[in-house]
Design a protein around this motif. Structure first.
Motif, PDB file in Angstrom:
ATOM      1  N   TYR A  46       4.388   6.624 -11.753  1.00 52.38           N
ATOM      2  CA  TYR A  46       2.973   6.094 -12.004  1.00 52.38           C
ATOM      3  C   TYR A  46       2.912   5.699 -13.447  1.00 52.38           C
ATOM      4  O   TYR A  46       3.730   6.151 -14.426  1.00 52.38           O
ATOM      5  CB  TYR A  46       2.367   7.445 -11.640  1.00 52.38           C
ATOM      6  CG  TYR A  46       2.059   8.653 -12.719  1.00 52.38           C
ATOM      7  CD1 TYR A  46       2.821   9.574 -12.619  1.00 52.38           C
ATOM      8  CD2 TYR A  46       0.938   8.414 -13.574  1.00 52.38           C
ATOM      9  CE1 TYR A  46       2.567  10.695 -13.735  1.00 52.38           C
ATOM     10  CE2 TYR A  46       0.872   9.549 -14.448  1.00 52.38           C
ATOM     11  CZ  TYR A  46       1.795  10.444 -14.610  1.00 52.38           C
ATOM     12  OH  TYR A  46       1.476  11.631 -15.455  1.00 52.38           O
ATOM     13  N   SER A  47       1.832   5.061 -13.633  1.00 56.51           N
ATOM     14  CA  SER A  47       1.288   4.808 -15.049  1.00 56.51           C
ATOM     15  C   SER A  47       0.163   4.116 -14.877  1.00 56.51           C
ATOM     16  O   SER A  47      -0.566   3.917 -13.867  1.00 56.51           O
ATOM     17  CB  SER A  47       2.228   3.495 -15.671  1.00 56.51           C
ATOM     18  OG  SER A  47       1.930   2.248 -14.645  1.00 56.51           O
ATOM     19  N   TRP A  48      -0.512   4.008 -16.068  1.00 63.25           N
ATOM     20  CA  TRP A  48      -1.909   3.165 -16.341  1.00 63.25           C
ATOM     21  C   TRP A  48      -1.959   1.942 -15.418  1.00 63.25           C
ATOM     22  O   TRP A  48      -2.743   1.682 -14.766  1.00 63.25           O
ATOM     23  CB  TRP A  48      -2.412   2.934 -17.367  1.00 63.25           C
ATOM     24  CG  TRP A  48      -3.663   2.803 -17.771  1.00 63.25           C
ATOM     25  CD1 TRP A  48      -4.891   3.546 -17.682  1.00 63.25           C
ATOM     26  CD2 TRP A  48      -4.174   1.380 -17.909  1.00 63.25           C
ATOM     27  NE1 TRP A  48      -6.107   2.765 -17.886  1.00 63.25           N
ATOM     28  CE2 TRP A  48      -5.738   1.346 -17.984  1.00 63.25           C
ATOM     29  CE3 TRP A  48      -3.634   0.079 -17.712  1.00 63.25           C
ATOM     30  CZ2 TRP A  48      -6.284   0.188 -18.012  1.00 63.25           C
ATOM     31  CZ3 TRP A  48      -4.463  -1.065 -17.929  1.00 63.25           C
ATOM     32  CH2 TRP A  48      -5.664  -0.870 -18.217  1.00 63.25           C
ATOM     33  N   SER A  49      -0.782   1.277 -15.642  1.00 65.75           N
ATOM     34  CA  SER A  49      -0.718  -0.113 -15.075  1.00 65.75           C
ATOM     35  C   SER A  49      -0.760   0.013 -13.387  1.00 65.75           C
ATOM     36  O   SER A  49      -1.385  -0.758 -12.695  1.00 65.75           O
ATOM     37  CB  SER A  49       0.618  -0.758 -15.383  1.00 65.75           C
ATOM     38  OG  SER A  49       0.478  -1.055 -16.714  1.00 65.75           O
ATOM     39  N   GLN A 100       0.867  -1.203  -0.033  1.00 67.08           N
ATOM     40  CA  GLN A 100       0.037   0.017   0.026  1.00 67.08           C
ATOM     41  C   GLN A 100       0.882   1.138  -0.139  1.00 67.08           C
ATOM     42  O   GLN A 100       0.632   2.165  -0.738  1.00 67.08           O
ATOM     43  CB  GLN A 100      -1.045   0.171   1.192  1.00 67.08           C
ATOM     44  CG  GLN A 100      -1.793   1.163   1.298  1.00 67.08           C
ATOM     45  CD  GLN A 100      -2.807   1.180   0.127  1.00 67.08           C
ATOM     46  OE1 GLN A 100      -3.584   0.355  -0.265  1.00 67.08           O
ATOM     47  NE2 GLN A 100      -3.109   2.146  -0.718  1.00 67.08           N
ATOM     48  N   LYS A 101       1.866   1.128   0.827  1.00 70.11           N
ATOM     49  CA  LYS A 101       2.554   2.447   0.819  1.00 70.11           C
ATOM     50  C   LYS A 101       3.732   2.565  -0.576  1.00 70.11           C
ATOM     51  O   LYS A 101       3.784   3.734  -1.025  1.00 70.11           O
ATOM     52  CB  LYS A 101       4.041   2.052   1.871  1.00 70.11           C
ATOM     53  CG  LYS A 101       3.371   1.977   3.277  1.00 70.11           C
ATOM     54  CD  LYS A 101       2.562   3.244   3.819  1.00 70.11           C
ATOM     55  CE  LYS A 101       2.099   2.931   5.303  1.00 70.11           C
ATOM     56  NZ  LYS A 101       1.129   3.991   5.511  1.00 70.11           N
ATOM     57  N   MET A 102       4.032   1.429  -1.303  1.00 67.84           N
ATOM     58  CA  MET A 102       4.412   1.431  -2.276  1.00 67.84           C
ATOM     59  C   MET A 102       3.340   1.941  -3.402  1.00 67.84           C
ATOM     60  O   MET A 102       3.789   3.087  -3.931  1.00 67.84           O
ATOM     61  CB  MET A 102       4.749   0.072  -2.842  1.00 67.84           C
ATOM     62  CG  MET A 102       4.993  -0.082  -4.189  1.00 67.84           C
ATOM     63  SD  MET A 102       6.799  -0.056  -4.939  1.00 67.84           S
ATOM     64  CE  MET A 102       6.388  -0.925  -6.655  1.00 67.84           C
ATOM     65  N   PHE A 103       2.442   1.660  -3.327  1.00 68.87           N
ATOM     66  CA  PHE A 103       1.366   2.247  -4.078  1.00 68.87           C
ATOM     67  C   PHE A 103       1.272   3.877  -4.134  1.00 68.87           C
ATOM     68  O   PHE A 103       1.048   4.706  -4.720  1.00 68.87           O
ATOM     69  CB  PHE A 103      -0.155   1.631  -3.984  1.00 68.87           C
ATOM     70  CG  PHE A 103      -1.136   2.368  -5.096  1.00 68.87           C
ATOM     71  CD1 PHE A 103      -1.369   1.911  -6.238  1.00 68.87           C
ATOM     72  CD2 PHE A 103      -2.093   3.170  -4.449  1.00 68.87           C
ATOM     73  CE1 PHE A 103      -2.248   2.540  -7.104  1.00 68.87           C
ATOM     74  CE2 PHE A 103      -2.982   4.048  -5.111  1.00 68.87           C
ATOM     75  CZ  PHE A 103      -3.335   3.473  -6.497  1.00 68.87           C
ATOM     76  N   ASP A 104       0.893   4.266  -2.559  1.00 69.39           N
ATOM     77  CA  ASP A 104       0.815   5.924  -2.181  1.00 69.39           C
ATOM     78  C   ASP A 104       2.095   6.420  -2.900  1.00 69.39           C
ATOM     79  O   ASP A 104       1.713   7.488  -3.365  1.00 69.39           O
ATOM     80  CB  ASP A 104       0.559   5.821  -0.748  1.00 69.39           C
ATOM     81  CG  ASP A 104      -0.430   5.061  -0.267  1.00 69.39           C
ATOM     82  OD1 ASP A 104      -1.400   4.736  -1.214  1.00 69.39           O
ATOM     83  OD2 ASP A 104      -0.650   4.755   1.157  1.00 69.39           O
TER      84      ASP A 104
END
Ligand code: NAD
Length: 292
Positions: free
Chosen positions: A203-206, A191-195
């Motif tokens: 960032y990307s669409w993926s 989750q931290k990685m995503f944040d």
């Protein structure tokens, strides 16, 4: 308009149904699938195309498209437009367009993005190659089946745009998955990685729209046990088309080549067939490399 629709599979059936629901007269043919609601089934491809102003094909690959085109082009009425929406190799797209033009017909290659959800909702994006007049003729139909149609250039340009886009998608999906697998091993919470990444330069669409980590980011096939979505074998098909195109024009696509090899191994030799293409994450997370 009178429309013939050849290839009523996962994509073609809802696209044809949307055209019929919008009030067009649609006749369809498929060697296996039934005609969807509102579409009149024809006994064969040549019978389907006879009176049509526009013939749309939505078929598995370039070889099938060529063989269908050989049969239907002589049966189409002069001035009609053959619009292929399948994803096929650029050479087949150009050969079929030439065949149509030689017979006095219009021709477009108009592959789509948006998947089966977009086909059902009528929100596909069309990437279109061919003449301006033919594009204008079919544009009202693109508006029913999709939300955007970009005229990319002459014949083959639609397929070129499609494979370039999907080569980026395949590469960024693998990069996103391997970053998550690395984060796991470094003890970094997903989750931290995503944040961080979803608001940083990775960032990307993926990552942002189709996050491959279950329970993280927006709802995606990862949250549904990696049921497709966009199946790994379809990504392999598109990366293989990108590879063929790159080889035929001598373009350097080292990352695209590697992505093609990774999806080929996943689909052909592991358990990737029938899984979403984002299932590259559990594959990489499970694989690991022994530190040497
Ligand atoms: P599909 O296999 O569900 O449909 C193809 C249909 O063509 C089948 O129903 C098959 O019976 C029919 N067919 C095969 N040979 C035929 C012939 N000679 N005459 C008439 N019908 C014939 O595949 P799909 O998912 O609908 O994909 C169609 C095309 O769209 C492919 O080129 C694919 O790469 C592309 N595409 C698919 C998606 C997706 O998410 N499914 C997304 C974008 C693009």
């Amino acid at each position: 308009m009178k429309i013939a629709f050849i290839g009523l599979g996962n994509m073609g059936a809802p696209m044809a149904a949307n055209l019929a629901a919008a009030g067009h007269e649609v006749t369809g043919f498929d060697t296996a699938a039934p005609a969807p609601s509102g579409v009149t089934a024809a006994p064969g491809a040549t019978e389907a195309v006879g009176g049509a102003d526009v013939v749309i094909t939505m078929l598995p690959n370039g070889a099938i498209l060529r063989s269908v085109a050989e049969r239907i082009v002589p049966a189409m009425r002069a001035g009609a437009v053959l619009c292929d929406c399948s994803t096929v190799d650029v050479d087949s797209a150009r050969a079929v367009a030439q065949m149509a033009r030689d017979a006095g017909l219009g021709a477009l290659d108009a592959p789509v993005s948006g998947g089966t959800g977009g086909a059902q909702a009528g929100t596909l994006t069309f990437m279109v190659g061919g003449g301006t007049q033919d594009f204008a003729t079919v544009q009202p139909l693109f508006e029913i089946m999709g939300q955007k149609a970009v005229h990319c250039g002459d014949s083959g340009a639609g397929q070129a745009a499609k494979i370039c886009n999907n080569m980026i998608l395949g590469v960024t999906m693998i990069a996103t998955c391997e970053a998550f697998a690395l984060a796991d091993k470094l003890g970094l919470d997903r989750q931290k990685m995503f944040d961080v990444v979803s608001t940083s330069s990775g960032y990307s669409w993926s990552m942002n729209a189709y996050c491959p980590a279950p329970g993280v980011g927006p709802k995606s096939p990862a949250d549904n046990d990696y049921r497709p979505g966009f199946a790994a074998e379809l990504m392999l098909k598109d990366l293989t088309l990108a590879r063929m195109a790159a080889e035929s024009v001598g373009a350097a696509t080292p990352m695209g080549m590697l992505a093609q090899q990774e999806y080929e191994a996943f689909v052909e030799h592991e358990d990737g067939r029938g899984r979403d293409f984002s299932a590259m994450l559990p594959r990489l997370a499970a694989r690991g490399v022994t530190a040497g």
